[in-house]
Write an enzyme that holds these catalytic residues in place. Structure first.
Site, short mmCIF file in Angstrom:
data_model
loop_
_atom_site.label_atom_id
_atom_site.label_comp_id
_atom_site.label_asym_id
_atom_site.label_seq_id
_atom_site.Cartn_x
_atom_site.Cartn_y
_atom_site.Cartn_z
N HIS A 19 -2.80 10.98 0.97
CA HIS A 19 -2.23 10.75 2.32
C HIS A 19 -1.59 12.08 2.74
O HIS A 19 -0.36 12.16 2.90
CB HIS A 19 -1.24 9.59 2.27
CG HIS A 19 -0.93 8.98 3.61
ND1 HIS A 19 -1.11 7.65 3.89
CD2 HIS A 19 -0.45 9.52 4.75
CE1 HIS A 19 -0.73 7.38 5.13
NE2 HIS A 19 -0.33 8.51 5.69
N ARG A 69 0.87 -1.19 0.00
CA ARG A 69 0.00 0.00 0.00
C ARG A 69 0.90 1.24 0.00
O ARG A 69 1.69 1.42 0.92
CB ARG A 69 -0.90 -0.03 1.24
CG ARG A 69 -1.69 1.25 1.42
CD ARG A 69 -2.58 1.24 2.67
NE ARG A 69 -3.18 2.55 2.77
CZ ARG A 69 -3.11 3.34 3.84
NH1 ARG A 69 -2.51 2.93 4.95
NH2 ARG A 69 -3.64 4.54 3.82
N GLU A 113 -3.27 -0.35 8.27
CA GLU A 113 -2.08 0.06 9.03
C GLU A 113 -2.17 -0.55 10.42
O GLU A 113 -3.21 -0.49 11.07
CB GLU A 113 -1.99 1.58 9.23
CG GLU A 113 -1.52 2.34 8.02
CD GLU A 113 -1.40 3.84 8.27
OE1 GLU A 113 -1.13 4.26 9.42
OE2 GLU A 113 -1.60 4.59 7.30
N GLU A 135 -7.13 8.42 6.65
CA GLU A 135 -7.38 9.05 7.95
C GLU A 135 -7.84 10.51 7.85
O GLU A 135 -7.15 11.42 8.30
CB GLU A 135 -6.11 8.97 8.82
CG GLU A 135 -5.62 7.56 9.04
CD GLU A 135 -4.37 7.49 9.94
OE1 GLU A 135 -3.79 8.53 10.24
OE2 GLU A 135 -4.00 6.37 10.32
N ASN A 150 -7.16 1.48 10.23
CA ASN A 150 -5.85 1.73 10.83
C ASN A 150 -5.99 1.65 12.33
O ASN A 150 -6.83 2.34 12.93
CB ASN A 150 -5.32 3.12 10.45
CG ASN A 150 -4.90 3.18 8.99
OD1 ASN A 150 -5.01 2.20 8.25
ND2 ASN A 150 -4.40 4.33 8.58
N TYR A 156 -3.79 1.38 16.10
CA TYR A 156 -2.54 1.41 16.87
C TYR A 156 -2.77 1.21 18.37
O TYR A 156 -1.96 0.60 19.04
CB TYR A 156 -1.80 2.75 16.65
CG TYR A 156 -1.27 2.87 15.25
CD1 TYR A 156 -0.02 2.38 14.92
CD2 TYR A 156 -2.04 3.46 14.23
CE1 TYR A 156 0.47 2.45 13.62
CE2 TYR A 156 -1.57 3.54 12.93
CZ TYR A 156 -0.32 3.04 12.62
OH TYR A 156 0.15 3.11 11.34
O1 IFM Z 1 2.87 7.58 10.09
C1 IFM Z 1 1.49 7.60 10.30
C2 IFM Z 1 0.75 7.44 9.00
O2 IFM Z 1 1.10 8.41 8.09
C3 IFM Z 1 -0.73 7.52 9.24
N1 IFM Z 1 -1.16 6.62 10.29
C4 IFM Z 1 -0.42 6.61 11.51
C5 IFM Z 1 1.07 6.49 11.24
C6 IFM Z 1 1.86 6.48 12.56
O3 IFM Z 1 1.64 7.66 13.26
#
Ligand code: IFM
Length: 439
Positions: free
Chosen positions: A121, A77, A346, A166, A292, A294
């Site tokens: 992006h 990606r 992500e 995002e 995405n 985290y």
């Molecule tokens: O690096 C970023 C990415 O550009 C978008 N999502 C989160 C990642 C980590 O912060």
């Protein structure tokens, strides 16, 4: 022995974005973007750096494809830089910019790697920002026109398209928190940008379908930080379920349901004109949704947001909570009644790495990836239609306002020599792919 086996067609990939890795920001006719401008402001990027060199991927893409091949990636990606393709954002097309992406796509296909292309992006052409950027309602049409140009150029080989990455970050970090380009601190502008980003997404989905073919698939990538109950108690569960979810409500909800909820409407009210028909455009059918993930927030009925007793944090300061990935995937599975394929577009972690005798023994990153892959596996076992997973990121890269001081890559980059080293996490991931599961 493989303990967590994935469906045979599961797509294992890695992700990057243009401004974070390409460099060559002044080459071959590329126009300026809001990130080029933002990085020049004093004090906004922690180490005073910018993306002008980054990982020099613009020149080293062939080497990077060879790395992807060594890891065994099935998909990659990446994002297209709008100002490389249309230096002024609209009108004239820069052939040389498109040629770069043609070479990249051809190289990927030769290596047997499926390209997933993100059209936006965060690198909005500066000229468009001068006209209001995402706060201008016309941005929806600008974006759809640009998307059409790219799909016409690459769509014979690229079948998987992601409109925006995002939009929550574009709107709120860019226009309200001032942490991201264009660096404004204004709630009204942020609300306006949020609505127009959604409108741009829906308009572009329609344009991409019109420019593509029967195999074209299109979706959007959203970031989620879900609320999780701090304990298994009924009260905490209820508190977490009822707490406002500022990641889910303003973007996922209107896209999936065609309506803003009352809390979001309150924020948009007076800031932006929502015209009849806007929500139908926003809710244009997607072929998939990009997730995405985290980290997550823990909610207790008595104390509100809380921390675990023994939290583990990444270098970003984000608590490691793999159970949140399961929660997000299941929530989306139920919200779409299982009708919308999901991709984890992500997931990954920044930790400080050390090169020792040419190797990077990044055990913490391996543990993070292992736990999140297991969590995603549990969601698939419980019925979620998850079709693929992209590690963030293939390479260490420019982490926006944190500059080059964060390290998300499964490949280490020496920014002086541009030498790359596959980290142990890259080898771990190679084995996951080869086994189609965790050992
Ligand atoms: O690096 C970023 C990415 O550009 C978008 N999502 C989160 C990642 C980590 O912060």
């Amino acid at each position: 022995m493989t303990t967590h086996r994935f469906p045979p067609s599961f797509l294992w990939g890695a992700a990057t974005s243009a401004y974070q890795i390409e460099g060559a920001t002044q080459e071959d006719g590329r126009g300026a973007s809001i990130w080029d401008d933002f990085c020049q402001l004093k004090g906004v990027i922690r180490d005073g750096s910018d993306g002008s060199a980054a990982c020099d991927h613009y020149h080293r893409y062939a080497e990077d494809i060879a790395l992807m091949r060594a890891i065994g990636l099935k998909a990659y990606r990446f994002s297209v830089a709008w100002p490389r393709v249309m230096p002024q954002g609209r009108g004239a097309i820069n052939r040389k910019g498109l040629d770069f992406y043609n070479r990249l796509v051809d190289g990927l296909l030769e290596a047997g790697i499926r390209p997933f292309v993100t059209l936006y992006h965060w690198d909005l052409p500066s000229t468009l920002n001068a006209q209001g950027g995402w706060t201008n309602r016309d941005s929806a049409g600008w974006f759809a026109d640009y998307a059409t140009v790219v799909v016409r150029a690459l769509g014979d080989r690229v079948k998987d398209w992601i409109t925006l990455n995002e939009p929550w970050c574009s709107a709120y970090l860019g226009y309200e928190a001032g942490m991201h380009a264009p660096g404004y601190r204004d709630r009204t502008l942020a609300a306006r940008a949020a609505h127009h980003l959604l409108l741009a997404h829906g308009t572009a989905v329609q344009a991409i379908r019109a420019a593509g073919d029967a195999q074209t698939r299109v979706g959007i990538t959203l970031n989620f930080t879900p609320n999780l109950p701090a304990s298994e108690s009924e009260a905490d569960r209820r508190a977490a379920a009822e707490a406002p979810d500022w990641f889910y409500e303003p973007f996922a909800e209107p896209i999936l349901t065609g309506a803003y909820n009352a809390r979001v409407l309150e924020r948009l009210d007076g800031a932006v004109e929502i015209r009849p028909g806007d929500l139908a455009i926003i809710a244009t059918r997607n072929d998939f949704l990009g997730v995405n993930y985290y980290s997550a927030t823990l909610i207790s009925a008595e104390r509100g947001e809380v921390h675990d007793d023994n939290p583990e944090y990444t270098l970003m300061g984000w608590p490691v909570r793999p159970q949140g990935l399961y929660a997000v995937l299941m929530r989306l599975h139920h919200a779409t009644r299982g009708q919308l394929p999901l991709y984890v577009t992500e997931n990954g972690a920044s930790f400080k790495d050390e090169v020792v005798n040419g190797r990077v023994h990044d055990e913490q990153r391996i543990a993070y990836l292992r736990a999140h892959i297991a969590s995603m596996h549990r969601a698939i076992q419980d019925g979620a239609d998850v079709r693929g997973y992209f590690v963030w990121s293939l390479l260490d890269n420019f982490e926006w306002s944190l500059g080059y001081q964060q390290f998300f890559g499964i490949v280490h980059v020496n920014y002086t020599t541009q030498a790359r080293i596959i980290k142990d996490s890259g080898y771990f991931y190679r084995d996951v792919i080869a086994n189609n599961g965790l050992a």
